[in-house]
Design a protein around this motif. Sequence first.
Motif, mmCIF file in Angstrom:
data_model
loop_
_atom_site.group_PDB
_atom_site.id
_atom_site.type_symbol
_atom_site.label_atom_id
_atom_site.label_comp_id
_atom_site.label_asym_id
_atom_site.label_seq_id
_atom_site.Cartn_x
_atom_site.Cartn_y
_atom_site.Cartn_z
ATOM 1 N N ARG A 165 0.793 -1.230 0.000
ATOM 2 C CA ARG A 165 0.000 0.000 0.000
ATOM 3 C C ARG A 165 0.831 1.289 0.000
ATOM 4 O O ARG A 165 0.354 2.348 0.375
ATOM 5 C CB ARG A 165 -0.988 0.016 1.171
ATOM 6 N N GLN A 166 2.064 1.173 -0.386
ATOM 7 C CA GLN A 166 2.923 2.336 -0.538
ATOM 8 C C GLN A 166 3.597 2.280 -1.899
ATOM 9 O O GLN A 166 3.897 1.194 -2.404
ATOM 10 C CB GLN A 166 3.997 2.388 0.553
ATOM 11 N N THR A 167 3.850 3.447 -2.470
ATOM 12 C CA THR A 167 4.587 3.513 -3.731
ATOM 13 C C THR A 167 5.944 4.125 -3.440
ATOM 14 O O THR A 167 6.035 5.203 -2.832
ATOM 15 C CB THR A 167 3.832 4.359 -4.775
ATOM 16 N N ILE A 168 6.983 3.435 -3.848
ATOM 17 C CA ILE A 168 8.348 3.915 -3.675
ATOM 18 C C ILE A 168 8.791 4.514 -5.000
ATOM 19 O O ILE A 168 8.694 3.874 -6.051
ATOM 20 C CB ILE A 168 9.296 2.780 -3.244
ATOM 21 N N ILE A 169 9.244 5.741 -4.935
ATOM 22 C CA ILE A 169 9.704 6.462 -6.130
ATOM 23 C C ILE A 169 11.225 6.472 -6.095
ATOM 24 O O ILE A 169 11.832 7.044 -5.182
ATOM 25 C CB ILE A 169 9.139 7.900 -6.147
#
Length: 139
Positions: free
Chosen positions: A25-29
């Motif tokens: 549920r997290q997006t790592i950029i």
Amino acid sequence: MNFSGNSRNYQVLCSDILYLERNLRQTIIYTSTGTYTTKEKLTVLTERMKPDFCLCHNSFAVNLHAVRTYSHKGIILSDNTKIPVSRSYYQQFKDAFAFMMLAKKYEEAETYTASVLSRINCRPQEKQPEEDCSHEKEH
């Protein structure tokens, strides 16, 4: 691109982003200088960054300008990071990459043409005055 994460607002150039990964549920950029984490969905971020970014997997999106090479086995980015590509996204990725390459070639051709024209100082030809033939002798 603007996004929020860890109670902060960030502004990052799209050209600095190499890829994005969705995990728990997290997006790592991932950028060339570090990573950022946001709760924004991968699909939403990718949609905001089109046509330079494309989903290549349910959990990954890549900057098409950072792609060094690709095959059915995966994508290799300019920093040698290997990104998976799923069968269901492969054709979509190939099409987006081909479109980006065509746009880049078109842009290069336009730049080259403008450069050549400026070097030869190309101007529309001036209309030459018509010659008066009334002085010719009749036979």
